[in-house]
Design a protein around this motif. Structure first.
Motif, PDB file in Angstrom:
ATOM      1  N   MET A 157      42.437 -76.457 -50.594  1.00  0.00           N
ATOM      2  CA  MET A 157      41.808 -77.668 -50.015  1.00  0.00           C
ATOM      3  C   MET A 157      42.748 -78.270 -48.976  1.00  0.00           C
ATOM      4  O   MET A 157      43.911 -78.536 -49.257  1.00  0.00           O
ATOM      5  CB  MET A 157      41.544 -78.666 -51.149  1.00  0.00           C
ATOM      6  N   ALA A 158      42.231 -78.474 -47.764  1.00  0.00           N
ATOM      7  CA  ALA A 158      43.027 -79.126 -46.721  1.00  0.00           C
ATOM      8  C   ALA A 158      43.279 -80.583 -47.114  1.00  0.00           C
ATOM      9  O   ALA A 158      42.512 -81.171 -47.879  1.00  0.00           O
ATOM     10  CB  ALA A 158      42.280 -79.067 -45.393  1.00  0.00           C
ATOM     11  N   LEU A 159      44.361 -81.170 -46.597  1.00  0.00           N
ATOM     12  CA  LEU A 159      44.591 -82.600 -46.798  1.00  0.00           C
ATOM     13  C   LEU A 159      43.464 -83.391 -46.158  1.00  0.00           C
ATOM     14  O   LEU A 159      42.949 -84.352 -46.716  1.00  0.00           O
ATOM     15  CB  LEU A 159      45.917 -83.021 -46.142  1.00  0.00           C
ATOM     16  N   ILE A 160      43.126 -82.998 -44.928  1.00  0.00           N
ATOM     17  CA  ILE A 160      42.069 -83.695 -44.190  1.00  0.00           C
ATOM     18  C   ILE A 160      41.408 -82.687 -43.258  1.00  0.00           C
ATOM     19  O   ILE A 160      42.069 -81.778 -42.743  1.00  0.00           O
ATOM     20  CB  ILE A 160      42.638 -84.915 -43.427  1.00  0.00           C
ATOM     21  N   ALA A 161      40.091 -82.822 -43.086  1.00  0.00           N
ATOM     22  CA  ALA A 161      39.363 -81.903 -42.216  1.00  0.00           C
ATOM     23  C   ALA A 161      38.244 -82.652 -41.516  1.00  0.00           C
ATOM     24  O   ALA A 161      37.684 -83.620 -42.043  1.00  0.00           O
ATOM     25  CB  ALA A 161      38.783 -80.750 -43.044  1.00  0.00           C
TER      26      ALA A 161
END
Length: 248
Positions: A1-5
């Motif tokens: 899971m990316a930190l933010i996308a």
């Protein structure tokens, strides 16, 4: 899971489409530099990511409990307002003395604790903003053109502090830059924006990309043009030439 996308992000102001179908992800611990000409939507994209601008379409995904540290491009403080650096770090929540001092030291501004904000040089001011952003021990630091107006040694010193902070906190860094030739050496990934993502990749890949050269390779005024003649040298990030504006 990316930190933010961001997924398929679009932002329209009236009839003007500022961002079109922008997708990006930022993973834990990486330094990502976002470059693009004036009006390319860099600050708008950053505002969407920190949640102060609603996209017209698309969506922003954030890891649960994501802590974001934000360093704005400009912060105007009334020169007649008595506000010391120490008091500034207490906004909006009071910070213990030892933590305030440690954050200033780490940001390279340990000697300005008792000074008035209005009396700081540009470089000192940016370092105080950086100190305030790291007080929350963020998962990601987002900085909007933090070295604009600094001379080359000042900018390089700021980026060294940023790398050291990334090393200690393990935080990701998203940097909106006007100053590619200094920044790129520390970046894991560079994203070129011109209303949409033109190209992205490692610094070496991006600096050779036709889309990048089209944006920055000819006739650009300002710092990015200075990078142009160094494209074909292996040490293109090592010895940037720069106008001297202001000391850090």
């Amino acid at each position: 899971m990316a930190l933010i996308a961001a997924e398929g992000l679009g932002v329209r102001f009236g009839a003007v489409q500022v961002l079109h179908d922008v997708s990006l992800r930022i993973e834990k611990g990486e330094i990502v530099t976002l470059v693009g000409p004036n009006g390319s939507g860099k600050s708008t994209l950053l505002r969407c990511l920190i949640g102060v601008q609603r996209p017209t379409r698309g969506r922003i995904l954030k890891a649960a409990g994501l802590r974001v540290g934000y360093v704005p491009q400009k912060l105007h403080i009334d020169a007649t307002l008595p506000l010391t650096v120490r008091r500034f770090l207490d906004l909006p929540h009071r910070v213990p003395e030892a933590e305030a001092r440690a954050a200033l030291e780490e940001a390279g501004a340990g000697h300005v604790m008792g000074r008035q904000m209005a009396d700081l040089s540009g470089g000192q001011f940016q370092r105080v903003l950086l100190a305030r952003a790291i007080l929350s021990e963020p998962d990601i630091l987002m900085l909007d053109e933090p070295t604009q107006g600094l001379d080359q040694p000042g900018a390089a010193g700021f980026y060294q502090s940023l790398e050291a902070i990334r090393g200690r906190l393990g935080c990701a860094v998203l940097l909106v830059s006007h100053d590619l030739h200094v920044v790129m050496s520390a970046s894991d990934r560079v994203i070129c924006l011109n209303g949409h993502v033109c190209c992205e990749g490692t610094p070496a890949v991006v600096s050779a990309a036709p889309a990048y050269r089209e944006l920055f390779g000819t006739g650009t005024k300002g710092a990015l043009a200075l990078y142009r003649h160094q494209h074909d040298h292996a040490d293109h990030a090592a010895h940037p030439h720069h106008h001297h504006h202001e000391e850090a």
